[in-house]
Write a protein that holds these residues in place. Structure first.
Motif, PDB file in Angstrom:
ATOM      1  N   LEU A   1      68.679  16.003  31.959  1.00 34.29           N
ATOM      2  CA  LEU A   1      67.989  14.837  32.502  1.00 34.29           C
ATOM      3  C   LEU A   1      67.788  14.994  34.003  1.00 34.29           C
ATOM      4  O   LEU A   1      66.724  14.687  34.545  1.00 34.29           O
ATOM      5  N   ALA A   2      68.836  15.491  34.685  1.00 30.57           N
ATOM      6  CA  ALA A   2      68.737  15.679  36.131  1.00 30.57           C
ATOM      7  C   ALA A   2      67.630  16.676  36.468  1.00 30.57           C
ATOM      8  O   ALA A   2      66.815  16.440  37.358  1.00 30.57           O
TER       9      ALA A   2
ATOM     10  N   TYR B   1      78.261  18.531  25.078  1.00 25.89           N
ATOM     11  CA  TYR B   1      76.894  18.185  24.722  1.00 25.89           C
ATOM     12  C   TYR B   1      76.331  17.148  25.681  1.00 25.89           C
ATOM     13  O   TYR B   1      75.217  17.258  26.175  1.00 25.89           O
ATOM     14  N   ARG B   2      77.178  16.166  25.985  1.00 29.47           N
ATOM     15  CA  ARG B   2      76.721  15.106  26.894  1.00 29.47           C
ATOM     16  C   ARG B   2      76.466  15.674  28.279  1.00 29.47           C
ATOM     17  O   ARG B   2      75.489  15.310  28.936  1.00 29.47           O
ATOM     18  N   ALA B   3      77.348  16.568  28.703  1.00 25.08           N
ATOM     19  CA  ALA B   3      77.174  17.170  30.031  1.00 25.08           C
ATOM     20  C   ALA B   3      75.862  17.936  30.091  1.00 25.08           C
ATOM     21  O   ALA B   3      75.099  17.824  31.055  1.00 25.08           O
ATOM     22  N   THR B   4      75.577  18.690  29.019  1.00 23.40           N
ATOM     23  CA  THR B   4      74.314  19.423  28.979  1.00 23.40           C
ATOM     24  C   THR B   4      73.141  18.471  29.062  1.00 23.40           C
ATOM     25  O   THR B   4      72.158  18.721  29.747  1.00 23.40           O
ATOM     26  N   ARG B   5      73.290  17.358  28.318  1.00 22.53           N
ATOM     27  CA  ARG B   5      72.185  16.403  28.318  1.00 22.53           C
ATOM     28  C   ARG B   5      71.983  15.793  29.692  1.00 22.53           C
ATOM     29  O   ARG B   5      70.857  15.603  30.145  1.00 22.53           O
ATOM     30  N   ARG B   6      73.106  15.494  30.354  1.00 19.88           N
ATOM     31  CA  ARG B   6      72.999  14.915  31.702  1.00 19.88           C
ATOM     32  C   ARG B   6      72.318  15.900  32.631  1.00 19.88           C
ATOM     33  O   ARG B   6      71.439  15.554  33.397  1.00 19.88           O
ATOM     34  N   ARG B   7      72.764  17.173  32.547  1.00 18.47           N
ATOM     35  CA  ARG B   7      72.142  18.198  33.400  1.00 18.47           C
ATOM     36  C   ARG B   7      70.651  18.286  33.101  1.00 18.47           C
ATOM     37  O   ARG B   7      69.832  18.344  33.993  1.00 18.47           O
TER      38      ARG B   7
ATOM     39  N   ARG C   1      81.674  16.193  24.531  1.00 21.00           N
ATOM     40  CA  ARG C   1      81.658  16.084  25.987  1.00 21.00           C
ATOM     41  C   ARG C   1      80.699  17.122  26.568  1.00 21.00           C
ATOM     42  O   ARG C   1      79.898  16.844  27.439  1.00 21.00           O
TER      43      ARG C   1
ATOM     44  N   THR D   1      65.678   8.080  19.505  1.00 20.61           N
ATOM     45  CA  THR D   1      66.985   8.707  19.701  1.00 20.61           C
ATOM     46  C   THR D   1      68.052   8.258  18.709  1.00 20.61           C
ATOM     47  O   THR D   1      69.040   8.936  18.525  1.00 20.61           O
TER      48      THR D   1
ATOM     49  N   ASN E   1      59.661  10.969  27.004  1.00 21.38           N
ATOM     50  CA  ASN E   1      60.821  10.107  26.826  1.00 21.38           C
ATOM     51  C   ASN E   1      60.390   8.665  27.098  1.00 21.38           C
ATOM     52  O   ASN E   1      59.977   8.339  28.211  1.00 21.38           O
TER      53      ASN E   1
END
Lengths: 446, 311
Positions: free
Chosen positions: A22-23, A14-20, A12, A229, A306
C-alpha cells in the motif's frame, strides 16, 4: 499450538507485505501525479504563459469560496462513481469502456421515474435511484454476458453499446421526452421531491448544487471495497483477474465472475447518471456527461482499482477539473491543460516497466543507459498475440493488485534470465533484439 | 417511403456516401494494420484529431495546404510510434495507453488552438484552405456517374485505394507477411529471424499515417477548418469496422463503407420524418449482433475455451 503460532506469524507477515504494498502504491501514485503536474507546468511555460499564476489558480482556486467547494464535490461525486464503475470489471481484468452507455441508461431511467411516476415520500427519491442502477446493470450485462458466454471482445461490445445508447438518448431528449412547449432541448424537470437534498440545506453553507449524492458515493465506495475484499464474489472476481486459468482450476466459475463484474460496474455507473439527473441538473440535458465516462477510467487507473483509493483519486481529479476552470477565468491558460495533465498521468500509470526500471537502477547504482532497455522491451513483447490484448491485459491486471507484486516478479525473472551484458537469454536470440529469451520468460511467469 | 427511396437513389446521396465514408475507410485500414501487427490501436481517434488540428494550423500559418497535410500525417505517425514504444519498451497496456493518447490529443489540440487563436471552438478564424478535389474529365459529363464520382476530394480517392493497397501489402509483400506473422505469433516470428519489434514499429507508424490522412480529410477535405473534438468518435467506429470486417482488408473496407453509408443516410433523413439518431444506431447495432454471432459460431466450432484476443 504450533500450527496456530505459525499461522499467526504468517498472517503478520502477510499484513506487513500488504502494508508495504500500500505504501509503495501510494508513493507511486503521488509521484505519478507530481511528474504529470511538472509536465503540465513545463507545457504552460513553453507556450509562453505564466505557469506560476496559472498553478496558483489551479491549486488554490477551488477552495477559495464555498460554492467552488460545492462545485468540486458535485463533480467528484459523478467522477468517483464512474471510476468505481470501471474499477470493478478492471479487477476481473476486463477492459470495460461502457460507463458512458451505463450512465446514460441510468440517467434515462432515473429521469423517467422521477418525472412521470407519482410516489410516496421516501420512495420518490429511492425508486429513481434503484431504476437507474438497474438500467445501468442491464447495460453492463449485455457486453458482460457476451464476453463471458461467447468470448466476444468486450472493448468493441462496450464501444458499440455506447454509440447506440448515446444516440437513443439524444433521440429521446430531442423527441418524446422533450419538454412540451419549450424551445430549448431538454426534458421536463423532475418532481421536486425526487431531487437529492442539497448539502447547503443540511450544513447551511452555500455549496451550490453539491448534494447528498456525495455521501451516497462514499457509501458505495465502502460497499464496493467490502465486496471486493471481504466477500466470496469479490474473491472470485479478484482471482479471475489475477489468473483466470488458475481460478477455473480452483473451481471458480470464471464466466459468472466476469458477468457479475460488469453488472455491478454497470449499476454504479447508472447511479452516476441518477446523480446527474436528481442531484445536478434536475432534468435530462443533451450531452449530460461530457467526457466524464472516459475520465472515470483515469481515476480507476490512478487508484489502481482499489475502491477506497478511487475516492481519493476522484476527489483529486475533480479538484483539478474545478481548478482548471478557475485558472481559465483568472489567467490566459486554457482549462484543457488539465486534460493534458490527466493524459500524462494515464501514460505514466500504464508504463508499468518504468517504476521497475527505476527500482533496478536504484538498486544497481548508475548503469549504462542501454542496459535495461532491450530486456524490458522483450519481456513486454512476449505473448503479444493477434489482438495484442491477451498480454496487454497484464497492464490492468498488474494495476489491480498493485505494482509491487507484478513489478517485483518481473524484475526477478528478468534478472534471472539476464546474462552479463544485461540481455535475456542472448544465446537463443535469433535476431539479436532480445526476443526469444524475454518471450520465454514471460511464458514461464504465467 | 418513396421519399426515402428517392433520397437513397439520388446521385447527391451516393456522392455523400463516398465523402462521409472517407475518414472511416482510411482510419479503419490504419486500425487493421495495427491490429494485424499485434497492437490494438485504440488511439486512432487521437491520431485523427491531432492530424486534423495540426493540418489546419500548419496550413493556416504557412499558407501551404500540402505542408499542412504533411505535418498532420507526421504527427499521427509520431503518435503511432509513441504507442508502439509505450507498448514495447515500457510494457504498457495498448488499450490503456491508447486511451491516454486520445486524452492527450483531445486536451492538447484544444489547448493549442486556444493558446494560438484564443478561440475555444476551433480554427475557423484561420484561412487554411482545402486539399484539391479531382475532376474527372471524361466521366464528369455522364449524368449520374459524373455527379457521384467527379469532384471528390483527392483523399477520397486515396481512401478507396487504401483497401487494395493494404491487401497487396498483407498478402503480396515480404513486409506484410512479416507483419501478419508478428501479430499472429511473435515468438514464432522471432525464432525464424523476423525483427519483431522493428516490424511492429513500422506497422504502428503506417497505422498512424492512415489515421492521419483520415484526420487531415476532416479538417482539410470537405471543410477548411478544425473544430474541437471534430472526430466525434469516428476512430472508435473505425476500430469497430476492423473487427466487423473480420480483420481482412476487403471485409474491413465493406464495414467502413457501411458505416459511412449509414451516417450519410442519417444526415439525409434529417430532413424527413425519420429520427436520424435512430437511423444512425443501425450500424452499431448490426456490429453488436455480428460480434455476438461471430463469437457464438466460433465457440460452437470449439475453438477452445480461451478466446483469441481479437473479437
Amino acid at each position: 499450538m504450533t500450527s496456530t503460532l505459525i499461522e499467526s506469524e504468517d498472517r503478520r507477515e502477510y499484513r506487513a507485505t500488504r502494508r508495504r504494498g500500500l505504501a509503495v502504491d501510494l508513493s507511486m501514485t503521488l509521484a505519478t501525479v507530481l511528474v504529470a503536474l511538472v509536465i503540465g507546468f513545463l507545457v504552460i511555460l513553453a507556450t509562453g504563459k505564466d505557469p506560476v499564476a496559472a498553478y496558483e489558480a489551479l491549486l488554490t482556486g477551488p477552495l477559495e469560496r464555498s460554492f467552488r467547494v460545492g462545485r468540486w464535490l458535485e463533480d467528484a461525486t459523478t467522477l468517483t462513481l464512474l471510476g468505481l464503475s470501471v474499477a470493478i470489471p478492471f479487477r476481473a481484468r476486463q477492459i470495460s469502456l461502457g460507463a458512458e452507455s451505463q450512465l446514460y441508461a441510468g440517467a434515462l431511467a432515473a429521469a423517467t421515474v422521477a418525472i412521470f411516476l407519482p410516489l410516496p415520500p421516501v420512495a420518490v427519491v429511492l425508486v429513481p435511484l434503484v431504476a437507474a442502477a438497474a438500467a445501468g446493470a442491464g447495460m453492463g450485462f449485455v457486453p458482460g454476458s457476451m464476453k463471458a458466454r461467447l468470448g466476444a471482445n468486450e472493448i468493441v461490445a462496450t464501444l458499440m453499446l455506447n454509440a447506440i445508447v448515446v444516440r437513443v438518448y439524444d433521440y429521446l431528449v430531442n423527441g418524446p421526452l422533450k419538454e412540451p412547449g419549450s424551445s430549448a432541448v431538454h426534458s421536463e424537470r423532475i418532481q421536486p421531491d425526487s431531487a437529492l437534498t442539497p448539502l447547503t440545506e443540511w450544513l447551511g453553507i452555500p455549496f451550490g448544487r453539491a448534494n447528498v449524492g456525495f455521501l451516497l458515493m462514499l457509501l458505495t465506495a465502502v460497499a464496493l471495497w467490502l465486496l471486493v475484499t471481504r466477500t466470496p464474489l469479490g474473491y472470485r472476481i479478484r482471482m479471475t483477474g489475477s489468473n483466470p486459468h488458475f481460478a477455473e482450476y480452483g473451481g471458480i466459475r470464471v464466466p459468472r465472475a466476469i458477468e457479475w463484474s460488469f453488472v455491478i460496474g454497470g449499476a454504479v455507473a447508472g447511479l452516476a447518471g441518477a446523480h446527474l439527473v436528481q442531484g445536478v441538473y434536475g432534468r435530462l440535458e443533451p450531452g449530460l456527461a461530457g467526457s466524464l465516462a472516459f475520465e472515470g477510467i483515469v481515476v480507476a487507473l490512478l487508484a489502481r482499482n482499489n475502491p477506497l483509493v478511487v475516492v481519493v483519486a476522484g476527489l483529486f481529479y475533480s479538484y483539478l477539473r474545478a481548478g482548471g476552470d478557475i485558472m481559465e477565468q483568472q489567467t490566459d491558460v486554457g482549462t484543457e491543460i488539465v486534460v493534458v495533465i490527466q493524459a500524462v498521468i494515464v501514460l505514466l500509470v500504464t508504463a508499468q516497466a518504468l517504476p521497475d526500471l527505476l527500482k533496478r537502477r536504484l538498486a544497481r547504482g548508475p548503469a549504462p543507459a542501454a542496459q535495461g532497455r532491450p530486456v524490458t522491451g522483450a519481456a513486454s513483447n512476449g505473448r503479444t498475440s493477434a489482438g495484442g490484448h491477451t498480454d496487454g491485459r497484464s497492464g490492468v491486471g498488474g494495476a489491480s493488485h498493485g505494482l509491487p507484486a507484478t513489478g517485483g516478479r518481473v524484475g526477478d525473472r528478468r534478472r534471472g534470465g539476464t546474462d552479463p551484458q544485461g540481455r535475456p537469454g542472448a544465446a537463443h536470440d535469433a535476431d539479436g533484439d532480445g526476443h526469444p529469451g524475454g518471450a520465454r520468460g514471460e511464458g514461464e511467469a504465467r | 417511403m418513396s421519399s426515402v427511396l428517392d433520397v437513397v437513389l439520388s446521385s447527391a446521396f451516393l456522392a455523400a456516401v463516398l465523402r462521409v465514408a472517407t475518414p472511416y475507410l482510411l482510419a479503419a485500414m490504419g486500425g487493421l494494420v495495427a491490429e494485424r501487427a499485434g497492437i490494438s490501436n485504440i488511439a486512432l481517434e487521437g491520431q485523427m484529431l491531432s492530424a486534423a488540428c495540426t493540418g489546419a494550423l500548419v496550413a493556416g500559418y504557412s499558407g501551404s495546404v500540402a505542408a499542412g497535410a504533411l505535418a498532420g500525417v507526421t504527427v499521427a505517425v509520431l503518435l503511432g510510434v509513441l504507442l508502439a514504444a509505450l507498448r514495447l519498451e515500457l510494457g504498457a497496456d495498448a488499450i490503456i495507453a491508447g486511451i491516454g493518447l486520445n486524452l492527450l490529443a483531445s486536451g492538447g489540440t484544444a489547448y493549442a488552438v486556444f493558446t494560438l487563436l484564443g478561440d475555444k471552438g476551433g480554427t475557423s478564424g484561420l484561412k487554411s484552405g482545402t486539399l484539391p478535389t479531382v475532376p474527372l474529365p471524361g466521366i464528369e459529363d455522364i449524368p449520374v456517374l459524373g455527379d457521384v464520382l467527379s469532384g471528390q476530394n483527392m483523399l477520397t480517392w486515396l481512401a478507396f485505394l487504401a483497401a487494395p493497397f493494404v491487401a497487396w501489402l498483407f498478402y503480396r509483400t515480404r513486409f506484410g507477411f512479416h507483419l501478419r506473422a508478428v501479430g499472429e505469433m511473435p515468438d514464432a516470428a522471432a525464432s525464424v529471424g523476423i525483427a519483431v519489434r522493428r516490424v511492429q514499429y513500422a506497422g504502428l507508424a503506417l497505422s498512424g499515417a492512415l489515421a492521419g490522412l483520415a484526420g487531415v480529410f476532416l479538417s482539410m477535405g470537405y471543410v477548411s477548418f478544425f473544430v474541437r473534438d471534430m472526430t466525434a468518435g469516428r476512430g472508435f467506429i473505425a476500430l469497430a469496422a476492423v473487427f466487423l470486417g473480420g480483420l481482412r482488408p476487403w471485409g474491413v473496407f465493406l464495414a467502413a463503407l457501411g458505416f459511412g453509408a449509414a451516417e450519410a443516410l442519417a444526415v439525409q433523413l434529417g430532413t424527413l420524418d425519420v429520427p436520424p439518431q435512430l437511423v444512425s444506431t443501425i450500424p452499431y447495432a448490426m456490429t453488436l449482433v455480428a460480434l455476438a454471432l461471430y463469437a457464438w459460431r466460433r465457440k460452437r466450432r470449439g475453438a477452445g475455451e480461451v478466446a483469441p484476443a481479437s473479437l
